[in-house]
Motif scaffolding. Structure first.
Motif, PDB file in Angstrom:
ATOM      1  N   ALA A 130       4.787   6.751  -9.405  1.00 33.60           N
ATOM      2  CA  ALA A 130       5.894   7.341  -8.749  1.00 33.60           C
ATOM      3  C   ALA A 130       6.187   6.863  -7.530  1.00 33.60           C
ATOM      4  N   PHE A 131       7.426   6.504  -7.072  1.00 32.58           N
ATOM      5  CA  PHE A 131       7.720   6.010  -6.036  1.00 32.58           C
ATOM      6  C   PHE A 131       7.196   5.979  -4.472  1.00 32.58           C
ATOM      7  N   TYR A 132       5.882   5.965  -4.324  1.00 38.70           N
ATOM      8  CA  TYR A 132       5.265   6.717  -3.037  1.00 38.70           C
ATOM      9  C   TYR A 132       5.465   6.202  -2.120  1.00 38.70           C
ATOM     10  N   GLY A 133       5.652   5.802  -0.842  1.00 42.26           N
ATOM     11  CA  GLY A 133       4.990   4.307   0.621  1.00 42.26           C
ATOM     12  C   GLY A 133       3.360   4.168   0.242  1.00 42.26           C
ATOM     13  N   GLY A 134       3.703   3.249   0.998  1.00 39.00           N
ATOM     14  CA  GLY A 134       2.212   2.979   1.952  1.00 39.00           C
ATOM     15  C   GLY A 134       1.226   1.134   0.588  1.00 39.00           C
ATOM     16  N   TYR A 135       0.830   0.517   1.047  1.00 41.89           N
ATOM     17  CA  TYR A 135      -0.009  -0.174   0.318  1.00 41.89           C
ATOM     18  C   TYR A 135      -0.793  -0.353  -0.194  1.00 41.89           C
ATOM     19  N   GLU A 136      -1.816   1.144   0.206  1.00 43.66           N
ATOM     20  CA  GLU A 136      -3.179   1.666  -0.666  1.00 43.66           C
ATOM     21  C   GLU A 136      -2.745   2.010  -1.776  1.00 43.66           C
ATOM     22  N   TYR A 137      -1.259   2.443  -2.043  1.00 43.28           N
ATOM     23  CA  TYR A 137      -1.049   3.139  -2.962  1.00 43.28           C
ATOM     24  C   TYR A 137      -0.283   1.844  -4.031  1.00 43.28           C
ATOM     25  N   GLU A 138      -0.168   0.424  -3.853  1.00 45.43           N
ATOM     26  CA  GLU A 138       0.884  -0.060  -3.914  1.00 45.43           C
ATOM     27  C   GLU A 138       0.089  -1.345  -5.296  1.00 45.43           C
ATOM     28  N   PHE A 139      -1.516  -1.249  -4.332  1.00 46.30           N
ATOM     29  CA  PHE A 139      -2.145  -1.761  -5.475  1.00 46.30           C
ATOM     30  C   PHE A 139      -3.160  -0.565  -6.567  1.00 46.30           C
ATOM     31  N   SER A 140      -2.769  -1.795  -7.615  1.00 39.18           N
ATOM     32  CA  SER A 140      -3.906  -0.944  -8.638  1.00 39.18           C
ATOM     33  C   SER A 140      -5.111  -0.828  -8.808  1.00 39.18           C
ATOM     34  N   ALA A 141      -5.233   0.418  -9.398  1.00 38.02           N
ATOM     35  CA  ALA A 141      -6.878   0.391  -9.834  1.00 38.02           C
ATOM     36  C   ALA A 141      -7.767  -0.087  -9.652  1.00 38.02           C
ATOM     37  N   LEU A 252      -2.323  -7.749   7.312  1.00 39.40           N
ATOM     38  CA  LEU A 252      -2.626  -6.908   7.636  1.00 39.40           C
ATOM     39  C   LEU A 252      -1.956  -5.905   7.065  1.00 39.40           C
ATOM     40  N   MET A 253      -2.131  -4.994   7.072  1.00 42.24           N
ATOM     41  CA  MET A 253      -1.784  -3.822   5.969  1.00 42.24           C
ATOM     42  C   MET A 253      -2.058  -2.327   6.420  1.00 42.24           C
ATOM     43  N   TYR A 254      -1.727  -1.441   7.009  1.00 40.68           N
ATOM     44  CA  TYR A 254      -1.690  -0.349   7.971  1.00 40.68           C
ATOM     45  C   TYR A 254      -0.931   0.737   7.029  1.00 40.68           C
ATOM     46  N   ASP A 255      -1.364   1.988   6.861  1.00 38.67           N
ATOM     47  CA  ASP A 255      -0.867   3.193   5.874  1.00 38.67           C
ATOM     48  C   ASP A 255      -0.902   4.205   6.927  1.00 38.67           C
ATOM     49  N   PHE A 256      -0.016   5.597   6.710  1.00 35.52           N
ATOM     50  CA  PHE A 256      -0.362   6.534   7.173  1.00 35.52           C
ATOM     51  C   PHE A 256       0.114   7.865   6.050  1.00 35.52           C
ATOM     52  N   ASN A 257      -0.614   8.579   6.238  1.00 40.12           N
ATOM     53  CA  ASN A 257      -0.053   9.984   5.397  1.00 40.12           C
ATOM     54  C   ASN A 257      -0.399  10.832   5.978  1.00 40.12           C
ATOM     55  N   TYR A 258       0.598  11.942   5.472  1.00 34.41           N
ATOM     56  CA  TYR A 258       0.349  13.818   5.829  1.00 34.41           C
ATOM     57  C   TYR A 258       0.701  14.260   4.499  1.00 34.41           C
ATOM     58  N   LEU A 283      -3.508  21.296   5.039  1.00 32.32           N
ATOM     59  CA  LEU A 283      -3.284  20.059   5.066  1.00 32.32           C
ATOM     60  C   LEU A 283      -3.568  19.012   5.111  1.00 32.32           C
ATOM     61  N   TYR A 284      -3.417  17.188   5.131  1.00 33.53           N
ATOM     62  CA  TYR A 284      -4.434  16.386   5.223  1.00 33.53           C
ATOM     63  C   TYR A 284      -3.266  15.305   5.665  1.00 33.53           C
ATOM     64  N   ILE A 285      -4.285  14.613   6.404  1.00 33.52           N
ATOM     65  CA  ILE A 285      -3.842  12.996   7.456  1.00 33.52           C
ATOM     66  C   ILE A 285      -4.552  12.305   7.685  1.00 33.52           C
ATOM     67  N   GLU A 286      -4.305  10.940   6.734  1.00 34.33           N
ATOM     68  CA  GLU A 286      -4.908  10.122   6.454  1.00 34.33           C
ATOM     69  C   GLU A 286      -4.614   9.060   6.839  1.00 34.33           C
ATOM     70  N   ASN A 287      -5.170   7.827   7.650  1.00 30.64           N
ATOM     71  CA  ASN A 287      -5.222   6.900   7.898  1.00 30.64           C
ATOM     72  C   ASN A 287      -6.498   5.595   7.640  1.00 30.64           C
ATOM     73  N   TRP A 288      -4.844   4.307   7.198  1.00 24.62           N
ATOM     74  CA  TRP A 288      -6.561   3.553   6.147  1.00 24.62           C
ATOM     75  C   TRP A 288      -5.625   1.691   6.826  1.00 24.62           C
ATOM     76  N   LEU A 289      -6.330   1.592   6.497  1.00 21.51           N
ATOM     77  CA  LEU A 289      -6.138   0.503   7.939  1.00 21.51           C
ATOM     78  C   LEU A 289      -6.935  -0.821   6.292  1.00 21.51           C
ATOM     79  N   SER A 304     -11.798  -3.176   4.157  1.00 22.82           N
ATOM     80  CA  SER A 304     -10.799  -1.632   4.094  1.00 22.82           C
ATOM     81  C   SER A 304     -11.441  -0.495   5.514  1.00 22.82           C
ATOM     82  N   LEU A 305     -10.898  -0.024   6.184  1.00 22.11           N
ATOM     83  CA  LEU A 305     -11.236   1.196   7.099  1.00 22.11           C
ATOM     84  C   LEU A 305     -10.407   2.274   6.326  1.00 22.11           C
ATOM     85  N   MET A 306     -10.981   3.211   6.068  1.00 21.49           N
ATOM     86  CA  MET A 306     -10.303   4.767   6.059  1.00 21.49           C
ATOM     87  C   MET A 306     -10.408   5.975   6.870  1.00 21.49           C
TER      88      MET A 306
END
Length: 383
Positions: A130-141, A252-258, A283-289, A304-306
């Motif tokens: 799926a074309f979800y955004g964010g760089y955490e999702y961009e990385f393979s498991a 540096l990478m930062y993601d905000f998820n809602y 409702l889920y709200i996240e930060n990832w760095l 990585s901080l989350m």
């Protein structure tokens, strides 16, 4: 490797197919087509690690040491034509049960065709990401030792179709129409069904994203907005802002998820309520760095901080239920020049704090999990 395989294929008629009674009078791949192997890539990705871990929560405590195959997958991609590419990946440490909706095993992560419709427009059809955004999702498991809560529970690989459009050199847009799940609702949840829940005519997800590139690649973005209906008239609204800064040896990478979910698809709120039905209005709200720094060609460090906050609705009010925290400092050592094989040492700390409301109403209890991992990551190109 490719040269060796080509030699074997060229010699095969002399070795095994020259016998008088052999039914194979010609090689399987004619000599004139051997060059097609140059358009085929076969990959074997693996992450194997030794884990030492502890768990503390309430009156429970346990620890242990074990080896684990964290990621093992075989991938296949081929350029079939100047305008057609094919991608397939089988992850072996996933269940292989056939999914009732998309009719593929859950271990098949990728099985799609990419058509180049024009120099700027591509069409993707099949089981894809799926074309979800964010760089955490961009990385393979393969690359991520610990995901944040949304990505740990999100369904990333589903069947459908999508397009990508390179509107300008530094801006690319994507749009998809996908199944919102791989299984029928009754197979996914069984008897755990909330009131007023019905199977929709089409459990569909619509995803749009934008990739931006600024300042000669020093700053990049992956933003996305999606809607999916898991059940009739109830869906999930998912919004992600992914930002990346890269300069010399520092990234540096930062993601905000809602994610607002009229029917809980991540399962965290449902598990807290623990009332034998699927939670609604979660409702889920996240930060990832994530920060990466390359100390030398062979040594790289990252941190990585989350955080992730979960909210659930009871009655007419929505209440904060839980906040989780995570930190993953890691050192990578690459011993071989121009060959991507990495040894790593990592610490994973996860802490789960429940609100007073969750403690009083649902008997929730705080807990934490700590791990030390030593292992190897090897994305191997076999052909």
């Amino acid at each position: 490797m490719k040269s060796f395989l080509i030699i074997v294929l060229l010699m095969s008629p002399l070795l095994g197919f020259s016998q008088i009674n052999d039914t194979l009078a010609k090689p399987i791949i004619p000599v004139k087509n051997v060059k097609l192997l140059n358009n085929i890539d076969i990959t074997f990705d693996m992450r194997t690690e030794l884990q030492a871990y502890t768990y503390r929560g309430g009156d429970r405590y346990y620890n242990g040491v074990q080896f684990e195959n964290g990621f093992t997958a075989l991938g296949f991609s081929a350029k079939l034509h100047d305008q057609v590419n094919f991608y397939f990946r089988n992850r072996f440490n996933r269940g292989s049960d056939i999914q009732s909706l998309d009719q593929l095993g859950s271990n098949i992560e990728l099985a799609y065709v990419d058509f180049k419709v024009s120099p700027k427009l591509n069409l993707l059809v099949g089981k894809t990401y799926a074309f979800y955004g964010g760089y955490e999702y961009e990385f393979s498991a393969l690359e991520v030792l610990e995901y944040n809560d949304i990505q740990s529970n999100a369904l990333a690989y589903v069947t459908g179709a999508g397009i990508t459009y390179q509107s300008m050199e530094d801006h690319k847009f994507g749009f998809q129409v996908l199944n919102s799940r791989t299984m029928l609702y009754e197979d996914l949840y069984g008897d755990e069904v909330a009131e007023n829940i019905e199977e929709p005519i089409w459990p569909v997800a619509v995803v749009g994203n934008w990739r931006g590139n600024f300042f000669d690649g020093k700053f990049q973005t992956i933003y996305s907005l999606s809607y999916s209906n898991q059940v009739k008239n109830k869906g999930t609204y998912f919004f992600t802002l992914g930002n990346k800064y890269q300069n010399d040896n520092l990234t540096l990478m930062y993601d905000f998820n809602y994610s607002y979910e009229e029917v809980d698809t991540k399962g965290i709120v449902t598990n807290i309520f623990d009332n034998d039905s699927v939670a609604q209005d979660a409702l889920y709200i996240e930060n990832w760095l994530r920060a990466e720094y390359r100390f030398s060609p062979k040594l790289k460090g990252l941190l990585s901080l989350m955080t992730s906050s979960a909210y659930g609705k009871t009655g007419n009010s929505r209440n904060h239920l839980r906040t989780s925290y995570g930190m993953v400092p890691t050192l990578y050592y690459s011993p071989i020049k121009d060959f991507d094989i990495r040894f790593f040492l990592a610490y994973i700390g996860r802490y789960y704090d429940y609100s007073n409301y969750a403690v009083e109403q649902f008997n929730a209890a705080d807990y934490n999990r700590n791990e030390v991992r030593i292992g190897i990551i090897a994305p191997l190109l076999l052909l």
